[in-house]
Every structure is written in structure tokens, then in C-alpha cells.
Design a protein around this motif. Structure first.
Motif, PDB file in Angstrom:
ATOM      1  N   TYR A   8       0.827  -1.204   0.000  1.00 24.59           N
ATOM      2  CA  TYR A   8       0.000   0.000   0.000  1.00 24.59           C
ATOM      3  C   TYR A   8       0.863   1.256   0.000  1.00 24.59           C
ATOM      4  N   PHE A   9       0.304   2.330  -0.587  1.00 21.48           N
ATOM      5  CA  PHE A   9       0.968   3.627  -0.524  1.00 21.48           C
ATOM      6  C   PHE A   9       0.186   4.529   0.427  1.00 21.48           C
ATOM      7  N   GLU A  10       0.772   5.645   0.788  1.00 21.24           N
ATOM      8  CA  GLU A  10       0.127   6.566   1.723  1.00 21.24           C
ATOM      9  C   GLU A  10      -0.882   7.440   0.992  1.00 21.24           C
ATOM     10  N   LYS A  11      -2.041   7.658   1.618  1.00 18.25           N
ATOM     11  CA  LYS A  11      -3.085   8.465   1.007  1.00 18.25           C
ATOM     12  C   LYS A  11      -3.541   9.530   1.985  1.00 18.25           C
ATOM     13  N   SER A  12      -3.897  10.711   1.447  1.00 15.33           N
ATOM     14  CA  SER A  12      -4.357  11.799   2.308  1.00 15.33           C
ATOM     15  C   SER A  12      -5.706  11.449   2.928  1.00 15.33           C
ATOM     16  N   PHE A  13      -6.011  12.076   4.040  1.00 14.13           N
ATOM     17  CA  PHE A  13      -7.249  11.797   4.768  1.00 14.13           C
ATOM     18  C   PHE A  13      -8.482  12.118   3.923  1.00 14.13           C
ATOM     19  N   PHE A  14      -8.461  13.247   3.213  1.00 12.57           N
ATOM     20  CA  PHE A  14      -9.650  13.637   2.451  1.00 12.57           C
ATOM     21  C   PHE A  14      -9.895  12.677   1.288  1.00 12.57           C
ATOM     22  N   LEU A  15      -8.819  12.244   0.619  1.00 12.65           N
ATOM     23  CA  LEU A  15      -9.005  11.282  -0.461  1.00 12.65           C
ATOM     24  C   LEU A  15      -9.396   9.914   0.085  1.00 12.65           C
ATOM     25  N   ARG A  16      -8.872   9.579   1.242  1.00 11.59           N
ATOM     26  CA  ARG A  16      -9.178   8.276   1.839  1.00 11.59           C
ATOM     27  C   ARG A  16     -10.644   8.189   2.267  1.00 11.59           C
ATOM     28  N   TRP A  17     -11.191   9.296   2.806  1.00 11.56           N
ATOM     29  CA  TRP A  17     -12.520   9.227   3.402  1.00 11.56           C
ATOM     30  C   TRP A  17     -13.521  10.278   2.897  1.00 11.56           C
ATOM     31  N   GLY A  18     -13.035  11.352   2.303  1.00  4.45           N
ATOM     32  CA  GLY A  18     -13.947  12.445   2.013  1.00  4.45           C
ATOM     33  C   GLY A  18     -14.523  12.480   0.621  1.00  4.45           C
ATOM     34  N   LEU A  19     -13.677  12.589  -0.391  1.00  7.03           N
ATOM     35  CA  LEU A  19     -14.143  12.898  -1.742  1.00  7.03           C
ATOM     36  C   LEU A  19     -15.062  11.828  -2.313  1.00  7.03           C
ATOM     37  N   GLU A  20     -14.664  10.567  -2.238  1.00  6.82           N
ATOM     38  CA  GLU A  20     -15.470   9.492  -2.822  1.00  6.82           C
ATOM     39  C   GLU A  20     -16.837   9.401  -2.153  1.00  6.82           C
ATOM     40  N   ASN A  21     -16.877   9.521  -0.824  1.00 11.36           N
ATOM     41  CA  ASN A  21     -18.155   9.465  -0.104  1.00 11.36           C
ATOM     42  C   ASN A  21     -19.009  10.694  -0.401  1.00 11.36           C
ATOM     43  N   LEU A  22     -18.358  11.836  -0.592  1.00  9.76           N
ATOM     44  CA  LEU A  22     -19.084  13.055  -0.925  1.00  9.76           C
ATOM     45  C   LEU A  22     -19.755  12.943  -2.289  1.00  9.76           C
ATOM     46  N   CYS A  23     -19.105  12.264  -3.222  1.00 10.12           N
ATOM     47  CA  CYS A  23     -19.599  12.181  -4.603  1.00 10.12           C
ATOM     48  C   CYS A  23     -20.580  11.030  -4.838  1.00 10.12           C
ATOM     49  N   TYR A  24     -20.807  10.179  -3.855  1.00 10.40           N
ATOM     50  CA  TYR A  24     -21.740   9.068  -4.036  1.00 10.40           C
ATOM     51  C   TYR A  24     -23.131   9.597  -4.365  1.00 10.40           C
ATOM     52  N   PRO A  25     -23.848   9.027  -5.353  1.00 10.68           N
ATOM     53  CA  PRO A  25     -23.582   7.768  -6.075  1.00 10.68           C
ATOM     54  C   PRO A  25     -22.839   7.932  -7.390  1.00 10.68           C
ATOM     55  N   PHE A  26     -22.191   9.067  -7.604  1.00 10.63           N
ATOM     56  CA  PHE A  26     -21.489   9.315  -8.863  1.00 10.63           C
ATOM     57  C   PHE A  26     -19.977   9.131  -8.728  1.00 10.63           C
ATOM     58  N   ALA A  27     -19.556   8.532  -7.621  1.00 11.08           N
ATOM     59  CA  ALA A  27     -18.121   8.387  -7.350  1.00 11.08           C
ATOM     60  C   ALA A  27     -17.427   7.493  -8.371  1.00 11.08           C
ATOM     61  N   ARG A  28     -18.178   6.622  -9.032  1.00 11.42           N
ATOM     62  CA  ARG A  28     -17.550   5.722 -10.009  1.00 11.42           C
ATOM     63  C   ARG A  28     -16.952   6.474 -11.197  1.00 11.42           C
ATOM     64  N   PHE A  29     -17.340   7.733 -11.353  1.00  8.28           N
ATOM     65  CA  PHE A  29     -16.807   8.532 -12.459  1.00  8.28           C
ATOM     66  C   PHE A  29     -15.509   9.257 -12.073  1.00  8.28           C
ATOM     67  N   LEU A  30     -15.114   9.147 -10.813  1.00 14.02           N
ATOM     68  CA  LEU A  30     -13.883   9.808 -10.374  1.00 14.02           C
ATOM     69  C   LEU A  30     -12.659   9.113 -10.950  1.00 14.02           C
ATOM     70  N   PRO A  31     -11.593   9.850 -11.268  1.00 11.34           N
ATOM     71  CA  PRO A  31     -10.325   9.201 -11.627  1.00 11.34           C
ATOM     72  C   PRO A  31      -9.845   8.329 -10.465  1.00 11.34           C
ATOM     73  N   LYS A  32      -9.188   7.239 -10.782  1.00 10.65           N
ATOM     74  CA  LYS A  32      -8.811   6.275  -9.757  1.00 10.65           C
ATOM     75  C   LYS A  32      -7.947   6.894  -8.662  1.00 10.65           C
ATOM     76  N   LYS A  33      -7.087   7.840  -9.047  1.00 12.20           N
ATOM     77  CA  LYS A  33      -6.196   8.440  -8.056  1.00 12.20           C
ATOM     78  C   LYS A  33      -6.951   9.311  -7.059  1.00 12.20           C
ATOM     79  N   TRP A  34      -8.199   9.645  -7.341  1.00 10.67           N
ATOM     80  CA  TRP A  34      -9.007  10.460  -6.442  1.00 10.67           C
ATOM     81  C   TRP A  34      -9.948   9.626  -5.571  1.00 10.67           C
TER      82      TRP A  34
END
Length: 315
Positions: free
Chosen positions: A154-180
Motif C-alpha cells: 500500500y501507498f500513503e493516502k491523504s485523509f480527504f481522499l481516503r474518506w472524504g471525496l469518494e463518499n461526498l460524490c456518491y452515487p457518482f463516485a464511479r466517475f472519479l479518476p482512480k487516483k481520487w
């Protein structure tokens, strides 16, 4: 001496099978390999099953509870009955303490009880040799799930990317770039060191484990290897991945049966946010804001599930 430490929670059959499997797959002699089993179940029946699994050599009282020394094909095995379900960190810390006090172990290999060795034999020497390289503290092997997908490293990930952005964008999170997205799996291993390896199976020198005060006891089921890796990195040590040693993670369903999805998610968030606050410098306000995002995500996910079920029922 290398000591395998296995934590059991109401899964005696799996733990006994795992220890027997490791003994069968190890080419090390009983003078070089030993085992410590910690029963976190607070369940007399489960402890009884563990106790009957191998021949008892001696029994004594340790830390106010039962500690049994056992033997299997000449390998020493210690079984300790914990007085509480202390979680991964404290349970494994207890196992490490037993390994130090009774076995004088040089290396500790923390393992789940749901792992299978995919190679003809478990190449412990490869893991030990890697750990002897300058500044290497933790060593982990190649681990795949039942689906064949890798689970290390595993690599290190920021807190917001780990827990914030993907959950914020649900149910459209599948359209996010993988690195986000929230994932921190290093899908293509290039070189060592790595940030961390999976906590289900890794080796560490005991002296280094003790140098950083073992696992932080303030977590319960998640983030223990995150914190351990960070504590070691902050002292100049690194984590290495050994792709030549192969294991299958035949993932247990015990946690899934005990906690529903939202409960598991909140337990993991609480443990990881503890890591980010106390070890990665993330502020309290950011943790508070992301917690609100996570709770909103859980509500939205439940709502979408109900809508989906209603649409299915109307067909």
C-alpha cells in the motif's frame, strides 16, 4: 527464534487448522519456530476447543488468566485466554509479550488465522533476510484474495481522499479518476520501500516492535498497521514487500456477521481518523467535516437501496 502470533475470536477450528498448516509448510526446525495463540473470545467453549487441539505440556496463571504450553511435532505453542475481547492491537501486544518472556523471540510474525501458503513451503528465510537489510523494520509477502486480486502493498493516502471525496460524490463516485478514490493499494509493485503492508501477515524484529511501544492500543479492529508503519517511519525505518512469498487470504466472515456495513464502516473510520489525527497531523475540524460526509454517505446509500428495492418490486 521466530514466533507466529495468532489472535482468535470465536474461530478455534480455523486457528488450529492455520497453525497446523504453518507447521506443515515451514522448513524451520522446532528450535527456530514457535507459536502463540491469544484467545480473545471470552468464551470457555472456544478456549476448550483451542486447548484440546494440541498436547498440553504445562499450565500456569499469567496476567490473571490461563496460559498453557503445548507441543505439536516438537514445536512449542503457547495458548493464552484473554479476560476480554481487547481487539487486534492489545490482543497481539499480549501475544508479543508472551513471545518475549517465554520464548525469547527475535522475530515476530503476526498472522490472521484465515491464510493459506500458496508456495510449496513458507520461505521464512526470505522474509528474515529482507528484514536484516539496513533500516528495514516490517516485511510483508504477496497476498491475494479469493478473487485472485492482490492485497499488498500500500501507498500513503491523504485523509480527504481516503474518506472524504469518494463518499461526498456518491452515487457518482464511479466517475472519479482512480487516483481520487479511497483505495490505497499499490496495484503495480515497482520497488521498495513501500508505505505499509497488510496487517494480516507480516514480520517484524521484536526489538523494533518494542522500540516503538508495540501496537497503539487505542484502536480496535483497523489501522493498527498504519500506525505501526508511521511510528517506525518517523524513526527512520522502512517497510519492504517480498513478492516471492505467496499467500491466499481466505477472508473470514466473523466481523461481517457481528457488525453490519454501516457499523463496520464507522469502526474503521474511527480507527483511521485516530491515526490521521495523532500521527499524520490532520486537524480536528477536517475530521469533523469528513465524519459528517461519511454519515451523509451512509444515509444516501440506505436511501438508494430502498429506492432500488421499490423499483424492483414494482416490476
Amino acid at each position: 527464534m521466530l514466533t507466529f502470533i495468532l489472535l482468535d475470536y470465536k474461530s478455534a477450528e480455523a486457528t488450529l487448522k492455520c497453525v497446523s498448516h504453518f507447521i506443515e509448510k515451514c522448513r524451520k526446525t522446532p528450535d527456530e519456530i514457535s507459536f502463540v495463540m491469544v484467545d480473545n473470545s471470552v468464551d470457555d467453549e472456544n478456549f476448550g476447543k483451542l486447548s484440546k487441539g494440541f498436547q498440553t505440556v504445562a499450565s500456569l496463571t499469567y496476567e490473571g488468566s490461563i496460559l498453557e504450553e503445548k507441543s505439536e511435532n516438537g514445536y512449542r505453542i503457547f495458548l493464552w485466554k484473554n479476560l476480554e475481547n481487547a481487539g487486534y492491537a492489545r490482543g497481539n501486544n499480549a501475544g508479543a509479550k508472551i513471545a518475549a518472556q517465554f520464548l525469547k523471540s527475535d522475530y515476530l510474525l503476526f498472522s490472521n488465522n484465515d491464510l493459506l501458503i500458496l508456495d510449496d513451503f513458507l520461505d521464512v528465510d526470505a522474509l528474515i533476510e529482507e528484514s536484516r537489510k539496513p533500516k528495514v523494520a516490517i516485511v510483508g509477502p504477496s497476498i491475494v484474495g479469493r478473487d485472485g486480486k492482490p492485497q499488498n502493498p500500500y501507498f500513503e493516502k491523504s485523509f480527504f481522499l481516503r474518506w472524504g471525496l469518494e463518499n461526498l460524490c456518491y452515487p457518482f463516485a464511479r466517475f472519479l479518476p482512480k487516483k481520487w478514490t479511497s483505495g490505497d493499494l499499490q496495484e503495480t509493485f515497482e520497488r521498495n520501500p513501500v508505505f505499509r503492508v497488510m496487517g494480516s501477515f507480516f514480520l517484524i524484529r521484536r526489538e523494533l516492535f518494542e522500540e516503538v511501544d508495540c501496537f497503539d492500543p487505542n484502536t480496535f479492529l483497523f489501522a493498527e498497521e498504519l500506525i505501526l508503519s508511521r511510528k517506525l517511519h518517523d524513526r527512520g525505518y522502512v517497510t519492504h514487500y517480498v513478492p516471492s512469498v505467496h499467500l491466499l487470504h481466505n477472508h473470514s466472515e466473523i466481523i461481517n456477521k457481528k457488525f453490519d456495513f454501516s457499523k463496520r464502516l464507522m469502526i474503521r473510520f474511527n480507527s483511521e481518523s485516530y491515526y490521521y489525527r495523532n500521527y499524520a497531523g490532520v486537524g480536528a475540524f477536517q475530521v469533523f467535516a469528513v465524519r459528517l460526509i461519511l454519515k451523509s454517505y451512509i444515509l444516501r446509500k440506505k436511501l438508494f437501496k430502498k429506492v432500488k428495492n421499490l423499483l424492483k418490486g414494482s416490476k
